[in-house]
Design an enzyme around this catalytic site. Structure first.
Site, PDB file in Angstrom:
ATOM      1  N   GLU A  52     -79.392 -63.687   3.523  1.00  0.00           N
ATOM      2  CA  GLU A  52     -78.529 -62.678   3.199  1.00  0.00           C
ATOM      3  C   GLU A  52     -78.080 -62.671   1.846  1.00  0.00           C
ATOM      4  OE1 GLU A  52     -75.617 -60.168   3.333  1.00  0.00           O
ATOM      5  OE2 GLU A  52     -76.480 -60.740   5.115  1.00  0.00           O
TER       6      GLU A  52
ATOM      7  N   ASP B 299     -77.761 -52.320   7.244  1.00  0.00           N
ATOM      8  CA  ASP B 299     -76.998 -51.194   6.664  1.00  0.00           C
ATOM      9  C   ASP B 299     -77.753 -50.069   6.686  1.00  0.00           C
ATOM     10  OD1 ASP B 299     -75.903 -49.373   4.993  1.00  0.00           O
ATOM     11  OD2 ASP B 299     -75.038 -51.132   3.558  1.00  0.00           O
TER      12      ASP B 299
ATOM     13  N   THR C  69     -74.561 -59.716  17.997  1.00  0.00           N
ATOM     14  CA  THR C  69     -74.135 -59.912  16.368  1.00  0.00           C
ATOM     15  C   THR C  69     -72.456 -59.618  16.612  1.00  0.00           C
ATOM     16  OG1 THR C  69     -74.393 -57.842  15.493  1.00  0.00           O
ATOM     17  CG2 THR C  69     -76.235 -59.467  15.684  1.00  0.00           C
TER      18      THR C  69
ATOM     19  N   TYR D 113     -71.400 -57.376  14.690  1.00  0.00           N
ATOM     20  CA  TYR D 113     -71.217 -55.860  14.391  1.00  0.00           C
ATOM     21  C   TYR D 113     -71.503 -55.367  16.104  1.00  0.00           C
ATOM     22  CZ  TYR D 113     -70.890 -55.442   9.516  1.00  0.00           C
ATOM     23  OH  TYR D 113     -70.353 -55.488   8.243  1.00  0.00           O
ATOM     24  N   GLU D 114     -72.640 -55.921  16.776  1.00  0.00           N
ATOM     25  CA  GLU D 114     -72.934 -55.350  18.179  1.00  0.00           C
ATOM     26  C   GLU D 114     -71.587 -55.447  19.133  1.00  0.00           C
ATOM     27  OE1 GLU D 114     -76.233 -56.188  21.451  1.00  0.00           O
ATOM     28  OE2 GLU D 114     -76.231 -57.280  19.440  1.00  0.00           O
TER      29      GLU D 114
END
Length: 215
Positions: free
Chosen positions: A69, A118, A191, A193-194
């Site tokens: 990251e 992204d 995740t 976001y998931e």
């Protein structure tokens, strides 16, 4: 969206150098020495806050995991999870994935995860997408002969773009899910976001692909 700076984040990354690798180039071809145990090596590129990486490492102690990251304000959240868990099979890298071959030798990686990358929707940003052809070349180089690329997203356009990119590179699709959460997959680890996007009703896409000339 602008990321909020976390006070003391940079100092924390330095303080916990046992988890955050400051000199990844020096461990190229010998990551098993950094982990202290020779095990399969899985790498997540763009790990975000680290939920997926940490959960995978907890469930699979027989596998070594590296999370990549670039954003300081994000990787420190993954570091905080690792500090709490203190998993011996997790290491974190704050580096640019464009330089992947600087950190891993040919065939050193067994699996690469791209989880909710992204999408970079504008055409002029195509080269920044983690499934762009230049990135695929790097993945092919560092993956071993049985290596796989696991890609998951809620962005349909990015998924379609990626499938075309994989095809143009000659990759073979081993698994394909157009609605992962309504499939028969039982061991899916989400995740951050998931979970967020799926609660909004977004469909989750996933594919597992490999380079046939590596087999």
């Amino acid at each position: 969206m602008r990321l909020r700076n976390k006070p003391g984040a940079e100092n924390k990354l330095i303080e916990f150098g046992q988890y955050v690798v400051s000199n990844p180039e020096e461990w190229k071809s010998k990551w098993h020495e950094r982990f202290g145990k020779k095990q399969p090596l899985h790498v997540e590129i763009g790990m975000g806050k680290g939920r997926f990486l940490i959960e995978m490492a907890k469930q699979n102690p027989e596998i070594n995991y590296i999370g990549i990251e670039l954003q300081t304000s994000v990787i420190v959240s993954a570091l905080e999870k690792q500090i709490e868990e203190d998993l011996p099979n997790v290491q974190l890298l704050q580096v640019n994935a464009q330089n992947l071959q600087s950190y891993f030798d040919k065939g050193e990686v067994d699996r690469i995860y791209l989880t909710f990358s992204d999408p970079w929707p504008k055409n002029r940003h195509e080269k920044r997408r983690l499934t762009y052809k230049d990135f695929l070349f790097s993945y092919e180089t560092v993956l071993d002969e049985q290596g796989e690329l696991h890609f998951k997203t809620d962005n349909q356009k990015l998924f379609e773009y990626s499938l075309i990119s994989f095809s143009e590179k000659g990759m073979i699709l081993k698994e394909l899910y157009l609605d992962l959460h309504n499939s028969d997959v039982e061991d899916n680890i989400m995740t951050e976001y998931e979970e967020k996007f799926s609660k909004k009703g977004n469909r989750i896409y996933k594919t597992v692909a490999y380079f046939p000339n590596k087999k």
